[in-house]
Enzyme design. Structure first.
Site, PDB file in Angstrom:
ATOM      1  N   HIS A 231      -3.336   5.828   3.828  1.00  0.00           N
ATOM      2  CA  HIS A 231      -4.183   4.486   3.436  1.00  0.00           C
ATOM      3  C   HIS A 231      -3.801   3.237   4.099  1.00  0.00           C
ATOM      4  O   HIS A 231      -4.364   2.557   4.397  1.00  0.00           O
ATOM      5  CB  HIS A 231      -4.256   4.576   1.819  1.00  0.00           C
ATOM      6  CG  HIS A 231      -5.263   3.528   1.379  1.00  0.00           C
ATOM      7  ND1 HIS A 231      -4.962   2.367   1.146  1.00  0.00           N
ATOM      8  CD2 HIS A 231      -6.459   3.754   1.082  1.00  0.00           C
ATOM      9  CE1 HIS A 231      -6.215   1.694   0.533  1.00  0.00           C
ATOM     10  NE2 HIS A 231      -7.043   2.707   0.372  1.00  0.00           N
TER      11      HIS A 231
ATOM     12  N   ASP B 265       0.887  -1.335  -0.072  1.00  0.00           N
ATOM     13  CA  ASP B 265      -0.106   0.116   0.112  1.00  0.00           C
ATOM     14  C   ASP B 265       1.180   1.339  -0.129  1.00  0.00           C
ATOM     15  O   ASP B 265       2.013   1.309  -0.641  1.00  0.00           O
ATOM     16  CB  ASP B 265      -1.023  -0.188   1.262  1.00  0.00           C
ATOM     17  CG  ASP B 265      -2.407   0.680   1.163  1.00  0.00           C
ATOM     18  OD1 ASP B 265      -2.272   1.847   0.812  1.00  0.00           O
ATOM     19  OD2 ASP B 265      -3.522  -0.216   0.936  1.00  0.00           O
TER      20      ASP B 265
ATOM     21  N   SER C  94     -11.515  -0.878  -0.094  1.00  0.00           N
ATOM     22  CA  SER C  94     -10.005  -1.022   0.688  1.00  0.00           C
ATOM     23  C   SER C  94     -10.259  -1.316   2.013  1.00  0.00           C
ATOM     24  O   SER C  94      -9.325  -1.847   2.585  1.00  0.00           O
ATOM     25  CB  SER C  94      -9.349   0.336   0.568  1.00  0.00           C
ATOM     26  OG  SER C  94      -8.815   0.552  -0.839  1.00  0.00           O
TER      27      SER C  94
END
Length: 564
Positions: free
Chosen positions: A196, A135, A386
């Site tokens: 994220h 990520d 996600s």
């Protein structure tokens, strides 16, 4: 005086005075049980001697409080009896973590939209498993620090990496902000850093019972941050190398991974009508090394077949559901979706993009407060596939921890077979349903709450276009089978869609457990089925019947069990 339990009691424990004949003679204890039964009108039977010398006496079925009281009074009135007490039941206790924000983690425990996670924690918390989060990298957070192992930065462009060096051994998240519109293409917009990867990691393995923040699904697993997303996203070449390295494969110019991951989470994707070969080769290599690969379905409210790597084979493709148990309005869908998990909705479909109208309905996890570069740690709710994918990655870690012999195919099969139908709506296809962590863990460990279990572990070969059976002889159960008879099935097969599975009761009644499906090409059946068998006498020979209805794939019944 012993307080009588509210739950039904089927047996009592009788301790005789040491000088009494019943204290040392099973024959005398059996005779005393029959005599007390005749006196009270109950069918009492001496069952066995306990380790401490007490006698276990069967009441002949569930006894009411009144009947139980009469039986116990009869024993207490006998001077040769030192004590008598009900044989009460105990149950696994899934303690609520003391993390301060746990009550806001509806995605873990709420009956409607949650994933039924806490009930699995008495069996497994993910210890011994590393999950690679491929990520944006790692924004330092005290709720993740103890569970973080060294990772790597695979962004080959120094400008996109924002660290001036390209690939290196530091997966620190340097931020993925854009200062102006159009920096990353004509439709890109200016925006702050997302952090994220840190949010995803918290859902997988944030520390639990540390008196702060949130609890991860596999809160004793380790997280390995592998950085591939920087300014303007990331390239498939970098991501493929990251998949290979994270799973223990060799990447030119990169040191070997000292702690290869057994689970990889890919909460990322792009548009493609098919799976690119660079992804396909990396994913197949990872799976061949025993690593389960979990991928987000995508957030375009479109067919996931056109999002990659969600459309690649050998992955667990995860769609998102909201707090009401419906498909999240943004989630991709379709036949390539394998399963769904909570991804939340912090806004409605009709709200302006970027607004947050219902933060309580998002997925709360670890984050950072910096608008561009890292600042203070915090916790914030996000929405997206996600957020759904790491729920499944966390569950995969729980399964890998409790049963390391499971293959990636076994893990996918177990998660799908034990998912529950969406309580809300799903247009387009949401896979097998919402994953159920406790049910899945119970299935792979062969456990079920309470009950008496009978098992047949002998292998039975399943040839093409054949019908085979495996038998279990049930004895010692009083009365009929339960209305929720548990049937645990472990079948190894290279195309489980070929199989029809039935349970045959002692009187020949057939109950279907699984139908065939030409489109279900996954391996193996590892599932727990619940059937209403209350019309059947429990004792007798039960059979598991498996029919292979197509050619080309074979397998065998590995084991199966009944829990009454």
């Amino acid at each position: 005086m012993t307080e009588l339990p509210d739950s039904p009691v089927e047996k009592v424990i009788v301790t005789y005075e040491s000088q009494a004949e019943e204290a040392g003679s099973n024959t005398a204890a059996a005779g005393d049980a029959r005599a007390k039964g005749a006196k009270t009108g109950e069918n009492l039977r001496f069952e066995r001697r306990l380790a401490g010398g007490a006698a276990l006496v069967d009441l002949g079925g569930e006894a009411s409080k009144k009947d139980l009281a009469e039986v116990m009074d009869a024993f207490r009135a006998d001077p040769s009896v030192a004590s008598v007490e009900p044989d009460i039941r105990a149950y696994a206790m899934a303690a609520t973590p003391n993390d301060t924000e746990f009550a806001k983690q509806w995605d873990l425990f709420e009956a409607t939209g949650g994933m039924n996670v806490p009930g699995s924690w008495d069996k497994t918390t993910g210890s011994g498993v590393t999950v690679a989060v491929i990520d944006t990298g790692y924004a330092a957070h005290s709720d993740l620090a103890a569970n973080t192992v060294p990772g790597y930065d695979f962004i080959s462009s120094s400008s996109e990496a924002r660290d001036g060096s390209g690939r290196d051994g530091d997966p620190k998240d340097e931020g993925d902000w854009n200062l102006t519109d159009g920096e990353c293409g004509p439709d890109s917009k200016a925006g702050g850093s997302s952090w994220h990867g840190t949010h995803v990691a918290g859902t997988v393995a944030a520390a639990a019972n540390n008196g702060k923040g949130v609890a991860g699904i596999a809160y004793d697993a380790k997280v390995q941050h592998v950085r591939v997303l920087g300014k303007c996203g990331g390239s498939s070449s970098d991501i493929a190398d990251a998949i290979t390295w994270a799973s223990g494969g060799s990447v030119p110019g990169v040191p070997a991974n000292a702690t290869p991951a057994k689970v990889i989470n890919l909460s990322l994707g792009g548009d493609s009508f098919s799976c690119p070969s660079v992804y396909r080769n990396a994913i197949n290599g990872a799976v061949s090394r025993g690593t389960t690969v979990v991928v987000a379905a995508g957030n375009s409210n479109a067919n996931a077949a056109f999002s990659t790597p969600a459309n690649c084979a050998n992955v667990i493709n995860v769609a998102s559901t909201n707090r009401d148990g419906s498909r999240s309005f943004y989630s991709n869908y379709g036949s390539v979706v394998d399963v769904s998990a909570p991804g939340g909705e912090t806004r409605r479909a009709t709200d302006t993009p970027g607004t947050v109208t219902t933060p309580e309905n998002g997925i709360l996890s670890t984050l950072n407060s910096g608008s561009t570069t890292q600042s203070a740690e915090n916790y914030q709710p996000y929405q997206g596939t996600s957020m759904a994918a790491p729920h499944i990655a966390g569950l995969a870690a729980l399964l890998e921890s409790v049963k390391p012999s499971l293959t990636p195919a076994d893990i996918e099969s177990a998660i799908k077979a034990n998912a529950r139908p969406l309580p809300g709506s799903c247009s387009g296809g949401c896979g097998a349903g919402i994953a159920d962590a406790t049910k899945t863990v119970d299935a792979v460990t062969g456990t079920a709450p309470g009950g008496t279990t009978f098992t047949n572990g002998a292998n039975v070969a399943i040839s093409d276009n054949s019908t085979v059976t495996s038998s279990i002889a049930v004895t010692g159960i009083t009365g009929n089978a339960p209305a929720a008879l548990k049937v645990d099935v472990d079948i190894k097969h290279t195309w489980r869609g070929d199989l029809v599975i039935d349970l045959i009761a002692p009187d020949g009644t057939v109950r279907n457990l699984k139908t065939s499906s030409g489109s279900d090409s996954a391996d193996n059946v590892l599932a727990t089925y619940t059937v209403d068998a209350s019309s059947e006498v429990a004792n007798g020979t039960w059979k598991l019947q498996v029919r292979d209805v197509a050619s080309g794939d074979t397998g065998y019944i590995d084991s199966w069990r009944l829990t009454f």
